[in-house]
Motif scaffolding. Structure first.
Motif, PDB file in Angstrom:
ATOM      1  N   ILE A   9      18.670   8.445  -5.365  1.00 57.57           N
ATOM      2  CA  ILE A   9      18.797   7.563  -4.200  1.00 57.57           C
ATOM      3  C   ILE A   9      19.273   8.360  -2.990  1.00 57.57           C
ATOM      4  CG2 ILE A   9      20.146   5.648  -3.228  1.00 57.57           C
ATOM      5  CD1 ILE A   9      19.988   4.373  -6.066  1.00 57.57           C
ATOM      6  N   GLU A  10      20.248   9.239  -3.190  1.00 61.20           N
ATOM      7  CA  GLU A  10      20.742  10.070  -2.089  1.00 61.20           C
ATOM      8  C   GLU A  10      19.648  10.987  -1.552  1.00 61.20           C
ATOM      9  OE1 GLU A  10      24.265  11.973  -3.603  1.00 61.20           O
ATOM     10  OE2 GLU A  10      25.480  10.185  -3.250  1.00 61.20           O
ATOM     11  N   ASP A  11      18.850  11.571  -2.445  1.00 63.33           N
ATOM     12  CA  ASP A  11      17.742  12.431  -2.012  1.00 63.33           C
ATOM     13  C   ASP A  11      16.731  11.643  -1.191  1.00 63.33           C
ATOM     14  OD1 ASP A  11      18.857  14.619  -3.290  1.00 63.33           O
ATOM     15  OD2 ASP A  11      17.521  14.491  -5.040  1.00 63.33           O
ATOM     16  N   PHE A  12      16.412  10.439  -1.648  1.00 64.62           N
ATOM     17  CA  PHE A  12      15.466   9.584  -0.930  1.00 64.62           C
ATOM     18  C   PHE A  12      16.008   9.202   0.444  1.00 64.62           C
ATOM     19  CE2 PHE A  12      13.898   5.308   0.149  1.00 64.62           C
ATOM     20  CZ  PHE A  12      12.548   5.577   0.238  1.00 64.62           C
ATOM     21  N   GLU A  13      17.289   8.822   0.493  1.00 61.76           N
ATOM     22  CA  GLU A  13      17.921   8.439   1.750  1.00 61.76           C
ATOM     23  C   GLU A  13      17.949   9.616   2.722  1.00 61.76           C
ATOM     24  OE1 GLU A  13      21.499   5.449   2.668  1.00 61.76           O
ATOM     25  OE2 GLU A  13      22.096   7.194   1.500  1.00 61.76           O
ATOM     26  N   ARG A  14      18.305  10.799   2.235  1.00 60.51           N
ATOM     27  CA  ARG A  14      18.329  12.007   3.077  1.00 60.51           C
ATOM     28  C   ARG A  14      16.933  12.281   3.643  1.00 60.51           C
ATOM     29  NH1 ARG A  14      19.838  15.184  -0.590  1.00 60.51           N
ATOM     30  NH2 ARG A  14      22.062  14.992  -0.290  1.00 60.51           N
ATOM     31  N   TYR A  15      15.908  12.168   2.798  1.00 55.15           N
ATOM     32  CA  TYR A  15      14.532  12.393   3.234  1.00 55.15           C
ATOM     33  C   TYR A  15      14.123  11.398   4.322  1.00 55.15           C
ATOM     34  CZ  TYR A  15       9.469  12.405   3.253  1.00 55.15           C
ATOM     35  OH  TYR A  15       8.165  12.438   3.656  1.00 55.15           O
ATOM     36  N   GLU A  16      14.401  10.111   4.126  1.00 49.95           N
ATOM     37  CA  GLU A  16      14.018   9.078   5.093  1.00 49.95           C
ATOM     38  C   GLU A  16      14.747   9.250   6.423  1.00 49.95           C
ATOM     39  OE1 GLU A  16      11.586   6.820   4.979  1.00 49.95           O
ATOM     40  OE2 GLU A  16      11.014   7.661   3.043  1.00 49.95           O
ATOM     41  N   LEU A  35      14.973   2.815  11.148  1.00 50.33           N
ATOM     42  CA  LEU A  35      15.435   2.618   9.783  1.00 50.33           C
ATOM     43  C   LEU A  35      16.102   1.261   9.562  1.00 50.33           C
ATOM     44  CD1 LEU A  35      16.954   6.162   9.258  1.00 50.33           C
ATOM     45  CD2 LEU A  35      14.889   5.258   8.145  1.00 50.33           C
ATOM     46  N   GLY A  36      16.379   0.554  10.654  1.00 55.72           N
ATOM     47  CA  GLY A  36      17.047  -0.745  10.535  1.00 55.72           C
ATOM     48  C   GLY A  36      18.532  -0.632  10.238  1.00 55.72           C
ATOM     49  N   ILE A  37      19.158   0.462  10.728  1.00 48.39           N
ATOM     50  CA  ILE A  37      20.593   0.642  10.555  1.00 48.39           C
ATOM     51  C   ILE A  37      21.223   0.907  11.922  1.00 48.39           C
ATOM     52  CG2 ILE A  37      20.374   1.495   8.190  1.00 48.39           C
ATOM     53  CD1 ILE A  37      20.765   4.337   9.209  1.00 48.39           C
ATOM     54  N   THR A  38      22.552   0.910  11.967  1.00 43.44           N
ATOM     55  CA  THR A  38      23.249   1.135  13.229  1.00 43.44           C
ATOM     56  C   THR A  38      23.365   2.625  13.534  1.00 43.44           C
ATOM     57  OG1 THR A  38      25.427   1.259  12.190  1.00 43.44           O
ATOM     58  CG2 THR A  38      24.652  -0.941  12.871  1.00 43.44           C
ATOM     59  N   GLU A  39      23.628   2.938  14.803  1.00 39.82           N
ATOM     60  CA  GLU A  39      23.861   4.336  15.193  1.00 39.82           C
ATOM     61  C   GLU A  39      25.080   4.892  14.464  1.00 39.82           C
ATOM     62  OE1 GLU A  39      23.426   5.684  19.374  1.00 39.82           O
ATOM     63  OE2 GLU A  39      23.050   3.539  19.724  1.00 39.82           O
ATOM     64  N   ARG A  40      26.067   4.067  14.290  1.00 38.40           N
ATOM     65  CA  ARG A  40      27.270   4.499  13.576  1.00 38.40           C
ATOM     66  C   ARG A  40      26.929   4.887  12.128  1.00 38.40           C
ATOM     67  NH1 ARG A  40      33.152   1.921  13.933  1.00 38.40           N
ATOM     68  NH2 ARG A  40      34.093   3.112  12.255  1.00 38.40           N
ATOM     69  N   MET A  41      26.091   4.069  11.492  1.00 40.00           N
ATOM     70  CA  MET A  41      25.721   4.347  10.107  1.00 40.00           C
ATOM     71  C   MET A  41      24.895   5.624   9.996  1.00 40.00           C
ATOM     72  SD  MET A  41      25.900   3.702   6.919  1.00 40.00           S
ATOM     73  CE  MET A  41      26.610   2.085   6.815  1.00 40.00           C
ATOM     74  N   ILE A  42      23.939   5.830  10.901  1.00 37.57           N
ATOM     75  CA  ILE A  42      23.131   7.039  10.819  1.00 37.57           C
ATOM     76  C   ILE A  42      24.000   8.273  11.084  1.00 37.57           C
ATOM     77  CG2 ILE A  42      22.223   7.236  13.179  1.00 37.57           C
ATOM     78  CD1 ILE A  42      19.496   7.915  11.895  1.00 37.57           C
ATOM     79  N   LYS A  48      27.523  12.925   6.150  1.00 41.63           N
ATOM     80  CA  LYS A  48      27.668  12.864   4.693  1.00 41.63           C
ATOM     81  C   LYS A  48      26.707  13.824   3.997  1.00 41.63           C
ATOM     82  CE  LYS A  48      27.030   9.755   0.757  1.00 41.63           C
ATOM     83  NZ  LYS A  48      26.685   8.393   0.334  1.00 41.63           N
ATOM     84  N   TYR A  49      25.450  13.826   4.431  1.00 41.10           N
ATOM     85  CA  TYR A  49      24.428  14.642   3.783  1.00 41.10           C
ATOM     86  C   TYR A  49      24.280  16.024   4.406  1.00 41.10           C
ATOM     87  CZ  TYR A  49      23.076  10.268   1.541  1.00 41.10           C
ATOM     88  OH  TYR A  49      23.073   9.110   0.811  1.00 41.10           O
TER      89      TYR A  49
END
Length: 82
Positions: A9-16, A35-42, A48-49
């Motif tokens: 899941i982490e590999d997929f998330e990092r790739y996306e 990606l449908g996420i917030t700037e803070r989350m990205i 993190k990655y």
């Protein structure tokens, strides 16, 4: 254990995230919207990655620039890299 569900899941998330950043010319706000996420989350996920941007260095080939060290504002959007 190297192929655990969590790692996959982490590999997929990092790739996306990396793909969205490239497609958005490394503009975090655009990539986050894509990606449908917030700037803070990205921003959190980039840190993190340890996502890094490859940059061309004139006459030197390719270099690696750590994006979380090179954040600046351009047109009121956070731009990664330089």
């Amino acid at each position: 254990m190297a192929c655990s569900l969590k790692n996959r899941i982490e590999d997929f998330e990092r790739y996306e995230i990396t793909s969205a950043l490239r497609d958005s010319n490394w503009v975090m706000a655009r990539a986050a919207r894509r990606l449908g996420i917030t700037e803070r989350m990205i921003g959190y996920k980039i840190k993190k990655y340890g996502i890094k941007k490859e940059v061309e260095v004139t006459g030197e080939g390719k270099g690696i620039e750590q994006i979380d060290d090179k954040v600046h504002l351009e047109n009121k959007q956070t731009v990664l890299g330089g």
